[in-house]
Design a protein around this motif. Structure first.
Motif, PDB file in Angstrom:
ATOM      1  N   LYS A 244     -25.353 -25.232   5.444  1.00  0.00           N
ATOM      2  CA  LYS A 244     -24.862 -25.142   6.812  1.00  0.00           C
ATOM      3  C   LYS A 244     -24.284 -23.755   7.023  1.00  0.00           C
ATOM      4  O   LYS A 244     -23.732 -23.157   6.099  1.00  0.00           O
TER       5      LYS A 244
ATOM      6  N   ASP B 157     -24.809 -28.344   2.340  1.00  0.00           N
ATOM      7  CA  ASP B 157     -24.690 -29.534   3.169  1.00  0.00           C
ATOM      8  C   ASP B 157     -24.819 -30.737   2.237  1.00  0.00           C
ATOM      9  O   ASP B 157     -25.913 -31.258   2.026  1.00  0.00           O
TER      10      ASP B 157
ATOM     11  N   GLN C  41     -31.337 -23.306   5.186  1.00  0.00           N
ATOM     12  CA  GLN C  41     -30.712 -23.984   6.321  1.00  0.00           C
ATOM     13  C   GLN C  41     -31.735 -24.864   7.047  1.00  0.00           C
ATOM     14  O   GLN C  41     -31.437 -26.018   7.380  1.00  0.00           O
TER      15      GLN C  41
ATOM     16  N   GLY D 290     -32.282 -28.078   5.560  1.00  0.00           N
ATOM     17  CA  GLY D 290     -31.142 -28.984   5.605  1.00  0.00           C
ATOM     18  C   GLY D 290     -30.261 -28.929   4.369  1.00  0.00           C
ATOM     19  O   GLY D 290     -29.438 -29.818   4.151  1.00  0.00           O
TER      20      GLY D 290
ATOM     21  N   ASN E  94     -26.563 -33.968   3.513  1.00  0.00           N
ATOM     22  CA  ASN E  94     -28.028 -33.880   3.560  1.00  0.00           C
ATOM     23  C   ASN E  94     -28.639 -33.847   2.169  1.00  0.00           C
ATOM     24  O   ASN E  94     -29.728 -34.391   1.960  1.00  0.00           O
TER      25      ASN E  94
ATOM     26  N   LYS F  87     -21.700 -21.282   9.434  1.00  0.00           N
ATOM     27  CA  LYS F  87     -20.532 -21.303  10.311  1.00  0.00           C
ATOM     28  C   LYS F  87     -20.214 -19.870  10.692  1.00  0.00           C
ATOM     29  O   LYS F  87     -20.057 -19.012   9.812  1.00  0.00           O
TER      30      LYS F  87
ATOM     31  N   TYR G 165     -21.753 -19.549   4.714  1.00  0.00           N
ATOM     32  CA  TYR G 165     -22.684 -20.593   4.316  1.00  0.00           C
ATOM     33  C   TYR G 165     -22.071 -21.473   3.244  1.00  0.00           C
ATOM     34  O   TYR G 165     -21.369 -20.996   2.352  1.00  0.00           O
TER      35      TYR G 165
END
Length: 100
Positions: free
Chosen positions: A72, A85, A66, A69, A88, A74, A82
């Motif tokens: 992500k 991303d 995380q 990057g 990214n 939540k 998870y």
């Protein structure tokens, strides 16, 4: 996003596997009881079960991914979910292409 952080996060076989599993979560994890695995992500408890390491180690690995990057988090109720991303990751690939 720092390339060195990305390389450090991916330099561990288990963290790399987590990234690969999260690319196709429906193939590697059980169907969630509620919600959408692509929208919400994969519950940390399912990742923990699949990895087979201590909860603290898995939490550290997810934190590294995380912070780099790559994923992500939540929060839904008492659980954290998870997912990759992708935006990214795309930016990282473009940066890598330009830098190397």
């Amino acid at each position: 996003m720092e390339l060195l952080d990305v390389f450090k996060a991916l330099s561990n076989e288990t963290r790399l596997l987590i990234m690969q599993w999260l690319k196709e979560p429906e193939t590697h994890f059980p169907k969630p009881h509620s919600g959408d695995i692509h929208e919400d992500g994969v519950c940390v408890s399912d990742i923990h079960k699949k990895v087979g390491l201590s909860q603290s180690t898995v939490s550290l690995y997810l934190s590294m991914l995380q912070n780099a990057g790559l994923i992500k988090a939540k929060r839904i109720g008492q659980y954290t979910y998870y997912k990759r991303d992708e935006e990214n990751i795309r930016k990282m690939m473009e940066l890598l292409s330009r830098e190397l």
